[in-house]
Design a protein around this motif. Structure first.
Motif, PDB file in Angstrom:
ATOM      1  N   PHE A  56       3.695   2.416   2.935  1.00 35.09           N
ATOM      2  CA  PHE A  56       4.690   2.797   1.621  1.00 35.09           C
ATOM      3  C   PHE A  56       5.793   2.068   1.352  1.00 35.09           C
ATOM      4  CE2 PHE A  56       1.984   6.608   3.092  1.00 35.09           C
ATOM      5  CZ  PHE A  56       1.251   7.044   1.802  1.00 35.09           C
ATOM      6  N   VAL A  57       6.060   2.050   0.186  1.00 34.70           N
ATOM      7  CA  VAL A  57       7.393   1.422  -0.247  1.00 34.70           C
ATOM      8  C   VAL A  57       8.212   2.468  -0.857  1.00 34.70           C
ATOM      9  CG1 VAL A  57       8.698  -0.266  -1.450  1.00 34.70           C
ATOM     10  CG2 VAL A  57       6.551  -0.955  -0.697  1.00 34.70           C
ATOM     11  N   TYR A  58       9.326   2.717  -0.753  1.00 42.63           N
ATOM     12  CA  TYR A  58       9.923   4.076  -1.278  1.00 42.63           C
ATOM     13  C   TYR A  58      11.533   3.694  -1.505  1.00 42.63           C
ATOM     14  CZ  TYR A  58      12.024   4.663   3.291  1.00 42.63           C
ATOM     15  OH  TYR A  58      12.787   4.307   4.326  1.00 42.63           O
ATOM     16  N   ILE A  59      11.799   4.591  -2.484  1.00 38.91           N
ATOM     17  CA  ILE A  59      13.405   4.720  -2.975  1.00 38.91           C
ATOM     18  C   ILE A  59      13.996   5.953  -2.812  1.00 38.91           C
ATOM     19  CG2 ILE A  59      14.786   4.269  -4.825  1.00 38.91           C
ATOM     20  CD1 ILE A  59      13.154   2.143  -6.089  1.00 38.91           C
ATOM     21  N   ILE A  60      15.121   6.172  -2.151  1.00 42.05           N
ATOM     22  CA  ILE A  60      15.554   7.271  -1.806  1.00 42.05           C
ATOM     23  C   ILE A  60      17.057   7.366  -2.853  1.00 42.05           C
ATOM     24  CG2 ILE A  60      16.848   8.730  -0.374  1.00 42.05           C
ATOM     25  CD1 ILE A  60      14.748   8.069   1.968  1.00 42.05           C
ATOM     26  N   TYR A  96      18.482   3.775  -2.195  1.00 38.79           N
ATOM     27  CA  TYR A  96      17.919   2.925  -0.933  1.00 38.79           C
ATOM     28  C   TYR A  96      16.547   2.710  -0.902  1.00 38.79           C
ATOM     29  CZ  TYR A  96      16.805   2.130   3.849  1.00 38.79           C
ATOM     30  OH  TYR A  96      16.494   1.398   4.911  1.00 38.79           O
ATOM     31  N   THR A  97      16.075   1.475  -0.651  1.00 39.04           N
ATOM     32  CA  THR A  97      14.615   1.153  -0.501  1.00 39.04           C
ATOM     33  C   THR A  97      14.213   0.636   0.824  1.00 39.04           C
ATOM     34  OG1 THR A  97      15.066   0.192  -2.764  1.00 39.04           O
ATOM     35  CG2 THR A  97      13.109  -0.400  -1.482  1.00 39.04           C
ATOM     36  N   GLY A  98      13.225   1.312   1.193  1.00 34.76           N
ATOM     37  CA  GLY A  98      12.505   0.898   2.514  1.00 34.76           C
ATOM     38  C   GLY A  98      10.934   1.055   2.310  1.00 34.76           C
ATOM     39  N   ILE A  99      10.323   0.875   3.564  1.00 34.65           N
ATOM     40  CA  ILE A  99       9.044   0.951   3.472  1.00 34.65           C
ATOM     41  C   ILE A  99       8.581   1.776   5.211  1.00 34.65           C
ATOM     42  CG2 ILE A  99       8.635  -1.111   2.755  1.00 34.65           C
ATOM     43  CD1 ILE A  99       8.175  -2.258   5.637  1.00 34.65           C
ATOM     44  N   THR A 100       7.713   2.535   5.302  1.00 35.98           N
ATOM     45  CA  THR A 100       7.225   3.137   6.174  1.00 35.98           C
ATOM     46  C   THR A 100       5.577   3.610   5.984  1.00 35.98           C
ATOM     47  OG1 THR A 100       7.607   5.293   7.186  1.00 35.98           O
ATOM     48  CG2 THR A 100       7.683   5.196   4.960  1.00 35.98           C
ATOM     49  N   THR A 101       5.161   4.134   7.173  1.00 39.73           N
ATOM     50  CA  THR A 101       3.953   4.406   7.095  1.00 39.73           C
ATOM     51  C   THR A 101       3.789   6.152   6.921  1.00 39.73           C
ATOM     52  OG1 THR A 101       3.768   4.890   9.594  1.00 39.73           O
ATOM     53  CG2 THR A 101       2.824   3.081   8.605  1.00 39.73           C
ATOM     54  N   ASP A 102       5.083   6.822   6.973  1.00 40.23           N
ATOM     55  CA  ASP A 102       4.839   8.176   6.808  1.00 40.23           C
ATOM     56  C   ASP A 102       6.241   8.568   6.197  1.00 40.23           C
ATOM     57  OD1 ASP A 102       5.487  10.881   7.239  1.00 40.23           O
ATOM     58  OD2 ASP A 102       4.543  11.011   9.046  1.00 40.23           O
ATOM     59  N   ILE A 103       6.397   8.678   4.703  1.00 38.28           N
ATOM     60  CA  ILE A 103       7.628   9.182   3.850  1.00 38.28           C
ATOM     61  C   ILE A 103       8.435  10.373   4.549  1.00 38.28           C
ATOM     62  CG2 ILE A 103       8.477   9.533   1.581  1.00 38.28           C
ATOM     63  CD1 ILE A 103       6.285   7.732   0.580  1.00 38.28           C
ATOM     64  N   GLU A 126       5.437   4.030  -3.619  1.00 40.48           N
ATOM     65  CA  GLU A 126       4.158   3.023  -4.091  1.00 40.48           C
ATOM     66  C   GLU A 126       3.303   2.835  -2.662  1.00 40.48           C
ATOM     67  OE1 GLU A 126       4.250  -0.348  -6.866  1.00 40.48           O
ATOM     68  OE2 GLU A 126       4.396  -1.411  -4.771  1.00 40.48           O
ATOM     69  N   ARG A 127       2.196   3.254  -2.995  1.00 40.02           N
ATOM     70  CA  ARG A 127       1.248   3.248  -1.636  1.00 40.02           C
ATOM     71  C   ARG A 127       0.197   2.022  -1.874  1.00 40.02           C
ATOM     72  NH1 ARG A 127      -1.522   8.740  -1.492  1.00 40.02           N
ATOM     73  NH2 ARG A 127      -2.364   8.054   0.654  1.00 40.02           N
ATOM     74  N   GLY A 128      -0.263   2.087  -0.667  1.00 38.94           N
ATOM     75  CA  GLY A 128      -1.776   1.231  -0.761  1.00 38.94           C
ATOM     76  C   GLY A 128      -1.540  -0.351  -0.135  1.00 38.94           C
ATOM     77  N   HIS A 129      -0.103  -0.305   0.519  1.00 35.67           N
ATOM     78  CA  HIS A 129       0.193  -1.623   0.914  1.00 35.67           C
ATOM     79  C   HIS A 129      -0.073  -1.899   2.443  1.00 35.67           C
ATOM     80  CE1 HIS A 129       2.753  -3.094  -2.367  1.00 35.67           C
ATOM     81  NE2 HIS A 129       3.027  -1.810  -2.414  1.00 35.67           N
ATOM     82  N   ASP A 130      -0.416  -3.067   2.925  1.00 34.95           N
ATOM     83  CA  ASP A 130      -0.275  -3.138   4.463  1.00 34.95           C
ATOM     84  C   ASP A 130       1.143  -3.526   4.770  1.00 34.95           C
ATOM     85  OD1 ASP A 130       0.157  -6.091   3.723  1.00 34.95           O
ATOM     86  OD2 ASP A 130      -2.133  -6.577   4.090  1.00 34.95           O
ATOM     87  N   GLN A 131       1.630  -3.886   6.205  1.00 33.62           N
ATOM     88  CA  GLN A 131       2.904  -3.935   6.400  1.00 33.62           C
ATOM     89  C   GLN A 131       3.326  -5.379   5.600  1.00 33.62           C
ATOM     90  OE1 GLN A 131       3.834  -4.202  10.697  1.00 33.62           O
ATOM     91  NE2 GLN A 131       6.086  -3.861  10.213  1.00 33.62           N
ATOM     92  N   SER A 132       2.730  -6.193   5.457  1.00 35.46           N
ATOM     93  CA  SER A 132       3.364  -7.577   5.049  1.00 35.46           C
ATOM     94  C   SER A 132       3.523  -7.518   3.361  1.00 35.46           C
ATOM     95  CB  SER A 132       2.205  -8.649   5.441  1.00 35.46           C
ATOM     96  OG  SER A 132       2.615  -9.908   4.726  1.00 35.46           O
ATOM     97  N   ALA A 163       3.800  -4.680   1.884  1.00 34.39           N
ATOM     98  CA  ALA A 163       5.001  -3.588   1.606  1.00 34.39           C
ATOM     99  C   ALA A 163       6.366  -4.290   1.794  1.00 34.39           C
ATOM    100  CB  ALA A 163       5.082  -2.211   2.687  1.00 34.39           C
ATOM    101  N   THR A 164       6.525  -5.181   2.902  1.00 33.25           N
ATOM    102  CA  THR A 164       7.693  -5.735   3.073  1.00 33.25           C
ATOM    103  C   THR A 164       8.167  -6.840   1.984  1.00 33.25           C
ATOM    104  OG1 THR A 164       7.492  -5.811   5.525  1.00 33.25           O
ATOM    105  CG2 THR A 164       8.979  -7.398   4.787  1.00 33.25           C
ATOM    106  N   ARG A 165       7.314  -7.336   1.442  1.00 32.50           N
ATOM    107  CA  ARG A 165       7.478  -8.373   0.418  1.00 32.50           C
ATOM    108  C   ARG A 165       7.681  -7.508  -1.026  1.00 32.50           C
ATOM    109  NH1 ARG A 165       2.626 -10.491   2.149  1.00 32.50           N
ATOM    110  NH2 ARG A 165       1.454  -9.598   0.421  1.00 32.50           N
ATOM    111  N   ARG A 166       7.317  -6.501  -1.133  1.00 34.74           N
ATOM    112  CA  ARG A 166       7.513  -5.644  -2.225  1.00 34.74           C
ATOM    113  C   ARG A 166       8.809  -4.916  -2.259  1.00 34.74           C
ATOM    114  NH1 ARG A 166       7.512  -4.339  -7.318  1.00 34.74           N
ATOM    115  NH2 ARG A 166       6.606  -2.301  -8.016  1.00 34.74           N
ATOM    116  N   GLU A 167       9.143  -4.625  -0.919  1.00 30.85           N
ATOM    117  CA  GLU A 167      10.591  -4.023  -0.717  1.00 30.85           C
ATOM    118  C   GLU A 167      11.591  -5.148  -0.949  1.00 30.85           C
ATOM    119  OE1 GLU A 167      13.166  -2.306   3.113  1.00 30.85           O
ATOM    120  OE2 GLU A 167      11.580  -3.581   3.468  1.00 30.85           O
ATOM    121  N   ILE A 168      11.658  -6.307  -0.605  1.00 30.44           N
ATOM    122  CA  ILE A 168      12.359  -7.413  -0.814  1.00 30.44           C
ATOM    123  C   ILE A 168      12.693  -7.611  -2.188  1.00 30.44           C
ATOM    124  CG2 ILE A 168      12.937  -9.948  -0.450  1.00 30.44           C
ATOM    125  CD1 ILE A 168      11.369  -9.429   2.305  1.00 30.44           C
ATOM    126  N   ALA A 169      11.429  -7.637  -3.003  1.00 29.17           N
ATOM    127  CA  ALA A 169      11.509  -7.549  -4.549  1.00 29.17           C
ATOM    128  C   ALA A 169      12.322  -6.807  -5.027  1.00 29.17           C
ATOM    129  CB  ALA A 169      10.150  -7.878  -5.066  1.00 29.17           C
TER     130      ALA A 169
END
Length: 120
Positions: free
Chosen positions: A36-40, A48-55, A84-90, A92-98
């Motif tokens: 998941f990519v998330y914004i807190i 704050y934007t980050g990624i995780t497998t468990d929000i 936003e869900r449905g990502h693999d780690q790679s 999710a990282t690209r989306r987080e950077i964007a």
């Protein structure tokens, strides 16, 4: 009682995975983990934007846990305002950077689009 030790589950991806036990242990497979990519929103109004497998777990980490991001030193996370869900780690990282490259206004539009509120 029969002991089931899984040493090498069948992998359907090279990424970190979770083992799925849907039948006999010999048929267990390793399914790619969903990222998941998330914004807190923080108490000072920052985002704050980050990624995780468990929000839920990651939010708790940020909210005083020893494994929280340094960003939260002196800031308190209030709530997850977008994910936003449905990502693999790679991906999710690209989306987080964007997302981190977006302006605050653009991030607020993204957050608002998820809730149907388009004000920024």
């Amino acid at each position: 009682m029969e002991s089931h030790i899984l040493t090498q589950p069948k992998r359907i991806a090279a990424e970190p995975c979770q083992v799925i036990y849907s039948g006999p242990i010999s048929e267990a497979i390793c399914r790619p983990m969903e990222w998941f990519v998330y914004i807190i929103e923080c108490d000072n109004g920052s985002l704050y934007t980050g990624i995780t497998t468990d929000i839920v777990r990651r939010f708790r980490d940020h909210d005083g846990g020893a494994k929280g991001a340094r960003y939260f030193n002196g800031r308190k996370p209030l709530k997850v305002v977008w994910s936003e869900r449905g990502h693999d780690q790679s991906s999710a990282t690209r989306r987080e950077i964007a997302i981190k490259q977006l302006t605050r206004r653009q991030k607020l539009i993204l957050v608002g689009s998820a809730s149907g509120d388009h004000s920024a």
